[in-house]
Design an enzyme around this catalytic site. Structure first.
Site, short mmCIF file in Angstrom:
data_model
loop_
_atom_site.label_atom_id
_atom_site.label_comp_id
_atom_site.label_asym_id
_atom_site.label_seq_id
_atom_site.Cartn_x
_atom_site.Cartn_y
_atom_site.Cartn_z
N TYR A 1 9.09 12.52 16.36
CA TYR A 1 8.25 12.38 15.85
C TYR A 1 7.97 13.27 14.41
O TYR A 1 7.45 12.57 13.32
CB TYR A 1 6.81 12.54 16.80
N TYR B 1 -1.97 7.62 20.74
CA TYR B 1 -1.30 6.47 21.07
C TYR B 1 -1.63 6.04 22.61
O TYR B 1 -1.35 6.81 23.63
CB TYR B 1 0.28 6.63 21.21
N LYS C 1 7.39 5.94 11.21
CA LYS C 1 8.59 6.29 10.53
C LYS C 1 8.83 5.50 9.38
O LYS C 1 9.72 5.83 8.65
CB LYS C 1 9.70 6.13 11.56
N PRO D 1 5.62 -0.06 13.46
CA PRO D 1 4.98 1.32 13.29
C PRO D 1 4.73 2.29 14.27
O PRO D 1 4.12 3.60 13.83
CB PRO D 1 3.40 0.89 12.64
N HIS E 1 -1.14 18.31 11.28
CA HIS E 1 -1.21 17.87 12.94
C HIS E 1 -0.13 18.59 13.50
O HIS E 1 1.03 18.43 13.36
CB HIS E 1 -1.42 16.61 13.23
P1 RFL Z 1 6.56 -1.04 -0.22
O1 RFL Z 1 5.58 -0.18 -0.11
O2 RFL Z 1 6.62 -2.50 0.61
O3 RFL Z 1 6.83 -1.31 -2.07
C1 RFL Z 1 7.45 -2.35 -2.65
C2 RFL Z 1 7.16 -2.53 -3.76
O4 RFL Z 1 7.75 -3.54 -4.41
C3 RFL Z 1 7.02 -4.61 -5.17
N1 RFL Z 1 7.79 -5.73 -5.10
C4 RFL Z 1 8.25 -6.16 -6.16
N2 RFL Z 1 8.30 -5.82 -7.40
C5 RFL Z 1 9.08 -6.47 -8.41
N3 RFL Z 1 9.37 -7.77 -8.27
C6 RFL Z 1 9.40 -8.43 -7.07
N4 RFL Z 1 10.00 -9.72 -6.86
C7 RFL Z 1 8.75 -7.53 -5.80
N5 RFL Z 1 8.64 -7.81 -4.63
C8 RFL Z 1 8.01 -6.83 -4.12
C9 RFL Z 1 5.90 -4.65 -3.95
O5 RFL Z 1 4.98 -5.34 -4.60
C10 RFL Z 1 5.64 -3.22 -3.75
O6 RFL Z 1 4.81 -2.50 -4.78
O7 RFL Z 1 8.05 -0.56 0.16
P2 RFL Z 1 8.60 1.18 0.04
O8 RFL Z 1 8.34 1.60 -1.39
O9 RFL Z 1 9.88 0.84 0.42
O10 RFL Z 1 7.63 1.75 1.14
C11 RFL Z 1 7.65 1.54 2.41
C12 RFL Z 1 6.55 1.75 3.09
O11 RFL Z 1 5.41 1.07 2.47
C13 RFL Z 1 6.43 1.19 4.53
O12 RFL Z 1 7.49 1.71 5.27
C14 RFL Z 1 5.27 1.49 5.47
O13 RFL Z 1 4.07 1.42 4.60
C15 RFL Z 1 5.18 0.67 6.70
N6 RFL Z 1 4.18 0.34 7.24
C16 RFL Z 1 3.55 1.16 7.87
N7 RFL Z 1 4.37 2.39 8.21
C17 RFL Z 1 3.95 3.46 9.00
O14 RFL Z 1 4.61 4.40 9.18
N8 RFL Z 1 2.69 3.33 9.55
C18 RFL Z 1 1.75 2.24 9.31
O15 RFL Z 1 0.72 2.37 9.80
C19 RFL Z 1 2.31 1.25 8.45
N9 RFL Z 1 1.39 0.09 8.13
C20 RFL Z 1 3.42 -0.83 7.05
C21 RFL Z 1 1.97 -0.68 7.54
C22 RFL Z 1 3.85 -2.00 6.28
C23 RFL Z 1 2.99 -2.90 6.11
N10 RFL Z 1 3.70 -4.04 5.22
C24 RFL Z 1 4.85 -4.20 4.50
C25 RFL Z 1 3.37 -5.51 5.57
C26 RFL Z 1 1.09 -1.88 7.15
C27 RFL Z 1 1.76 -3.25 6.33
C28 RFL Z 1 0.79 -4.16 6.13
C1 PHB Z 2 -2.03 5.43 10.57
O1 PHB Z 2 -2.72 6.26 10.55
O2 PHB Z 2 -2.07 4.15 10.06
C2 PHB Z 2 -0.75 5.45 11.47
C3 PHB Z 2 -0.69 6.45 12.23
C4 PHB Z 2 0.52 6.55 13.04
C5 PHB Z 2 1.39 5.41 13.24
C6 PHB Z 2 1.04 4.37 12.63
C7 PHB Z 2 0.02 4.12 11.55
O3 PHB Z 2 2.34 5.49 14.19
#
Ligand code: RFL
Ligand code: PHB
Length: 397
Positions: free
Chosen positions: A391, A208, A304, A300, A79
């Site tokens: 971004y 957005y 980032k 989110p 994109h």
């Molecule tokens: P993760 O992906 O949370 O992975 C952590 C892993 O550790 C495991 N864990 C354990 N393992 C062993 N023993 C324990 N006691 C443990 N406790 C936990 C978990 O099961 C998991 O597998 O962290 P990581 O790898 O640092 O990655 C970070 C990203 O996942 C996160 O920054 C993003 O996904 C944040 N986030 C989003 N970011 C975006 O940029 N756009 C989004 O749309 C977006 N949606 C989200 C999200 C984070 C969410 N969370 C954490 C609630 C949506 C959700 C629901």
């Molecule tokens: C998504 O596609 O899940 C998404 C994209 C952009 C964002 C957050 C989530 O800023």
């Protein structure tokens, strides 16, 4: 890895098989550093989580360098812009033109995780799933270790370093004594209700939208898979949201021409995520490092979260590789400082974009200031450049 009955030894114990833990393990393995990954959940559970969708070039390049970029390059979409909408206005932010050709890759975090698992399997990486009661010990000594339970037995993993990649709720951050840990936090009074639907996306680029009814986001995973979000109160329940209610609310928050084009259909996933800004300092305590969501959370809005996890992995993997290859501890000494600088820049940007586009219970003055901020964005190339360069992702160094 050397196996005893319930005792295993490795160089770097990695807690968590999210994107941080898997990418760190892959990069270290490629450089000849041994790792064991401990994950609380099953692989199926890890691969069922729908999260981020936008990858900065730095992360995309790292995935390619780690040998896991092929499917992303084939199926992901580059994109070179996005849209900021407010009521019936649409402003395109041209990333490529404003940043000298930089772009982002739209490819789901779930797919990144799947590709990383495949690569770890192919290289014979050790990932232990369903590891319960993971506990960190002696992290401030020269011989830290981790214990966990699996199938009713207690296991011990001896190691030289521990990478806490265990997300916001994991045990690693808690291993830092309370009097050494400083936490910076902002909890927003709302969350995002997101759905995934097998419908063609309403727009080729992300939209957005800041609206008096609240924020909305149109995103996508492919030409036939859409991801949409609406801002909801922090205590909202998913069960209150039928698909019809979701689509009506989304339409009401989009410019009328976009709403008219929206193709609706049944949702295949629906969930609410809270919004939070959070940083833990320091990111290193003795021989343990915090990586990704274990050390910091961004709302989110700026996309980032995953990208910050990736830059942490970049700094930490390079530091550990220097340590093992050249006996050079400089990278390890500077990991926290380097990572935190980039983290705070992303915290600032995510907070700014969240504040600009969400509905708060705010005074009339603040509403007018936000309107002026959007006006400035529309008319100032400098303001658009600032948004675009954040971004697409600030440099890793
Ligand atoms: P993760 O992906 O949370 O992975 C952590 C892993 O550790 C495991 N864990 C354990 N393992 C062993 N023993 C324990 N006691 C443990 N406790 C936990 C978990 O099961 C998991 O597998 O962290 P990581 O790898 O640092 O990655 C970070 C990203 O996942 C996160 O920054 C993003 O996904 C944040 N986030 C989003 N970011 C975006 O940029 N756009 C989004 O749309 C977006 N949606 C989200 C999200 C984070 C969410 N969370 C954490 C609630 C949506 C959700 C629901
Ligand atoms: C998504 O596609 O899940 C998404 C994209 C952009 C964002 C957050 C989530 O800023």
């Amino acid at each position: 890895m050397h196996e005893g009955r319930h005792c295993v030894k490795t160089q770097v114990a990695i807690i968590g098989a999210g994107p941080s833990g898997l990418l760190l393990s892959q990069r270290l393995h490629l450089a000849g550093v041994e790792t064991v990954v401990l994950e609380r959940h099953s692989r199926d559970h890890v691969l069922s989580r729908i999260r981020a969708g936008v990858l900065e070039q730095g992360l995309a390049d790292m995935l390619r360098a780690a040998g896991v970029g092929d499917r992303m390059d084939a199926e992901g979409e580059i994109h070179d812009g996005c849209e900021i909408a407010f009521e019936d206005n649409r402003l395109r932010i041209d990333f490529a033109e404003l940043t000298g050709g930089k772009t982002v890759m739209v490819y789901g975090q779930t797919e990144v995780t799947r590709d990383l698992y495949k690569a770890r399997d192919a290289m014979g990486g050790t990932i232990i799933h369903n590891a319960e009661n993971v506990a960190l010990h002696d992290v401030d000594s020269d011989s830290p270790y981790v214990t966990y339970e699996k199938d009713g037995e207690t296991h011990r993993l001896d190691c030289e370093f521990i990478a806490g990649c265990d997300g916001f709720h994991g045990p690693s951050r808690k291993a830092i004594p309370a009097d050494r840990l400083k936490v910076f936090e902002k909890v927003y009074p709302f969350g995002w209700l997101g759905i995934l639907s097998e419908t063609p996306p309403v727009s080729e680029e992300l939209i957005y939208s800041g609206h008096p009814r609240g924020f909305a986001l149109c995103s996508l995973r492919s030409r036939v898979l859409s991801r949409y979000y609406v801002q909801v109160p922090a205590d909202e329940k998913v069960d209150n949201w039928s698909d019809d209610r979701f689509w009506e609310e989304l339409k009401s928050r989009l410019p009328s021409d976009v709403a008219a084009d929206l193709v609706t259909g049944p949702s295949i996933e629906k969930s609410i995520a809270p919004l939070r800004s959070f940083v833990a300092e320091p990111l290193r305590y003795g021989r343990m490092f915090l990586v990704g969501d274990a050390g910091h959370i961004v709302p989110p809005t700026g996309a980032k979260g995953l990208n910050l996890a990736a830059s942490d992995v970049f700094y930490l993997s390079n530091a550990l590789i220097d340590y093992y290859r050249a006996d050079d501890e400089t990278g390890i000494e500077h990991y926290a400082e380097k990572a935190l600088r980039r983290i705070w820049l992303a915290e600032r940007f995510s907070w700014w974009m969240t504040t600009l586009l969400h509905k708060f219970d705010e005074e009339a003055f603040d509403v007018r200031v936000k309107r002026a901020e959007l006006d400035h964005l529309v008319h100032s190339r400098a303001a658009q450049t600032a948004l675009a360069e954040n971004y697409v992702g600030l440099p890793y160094d």
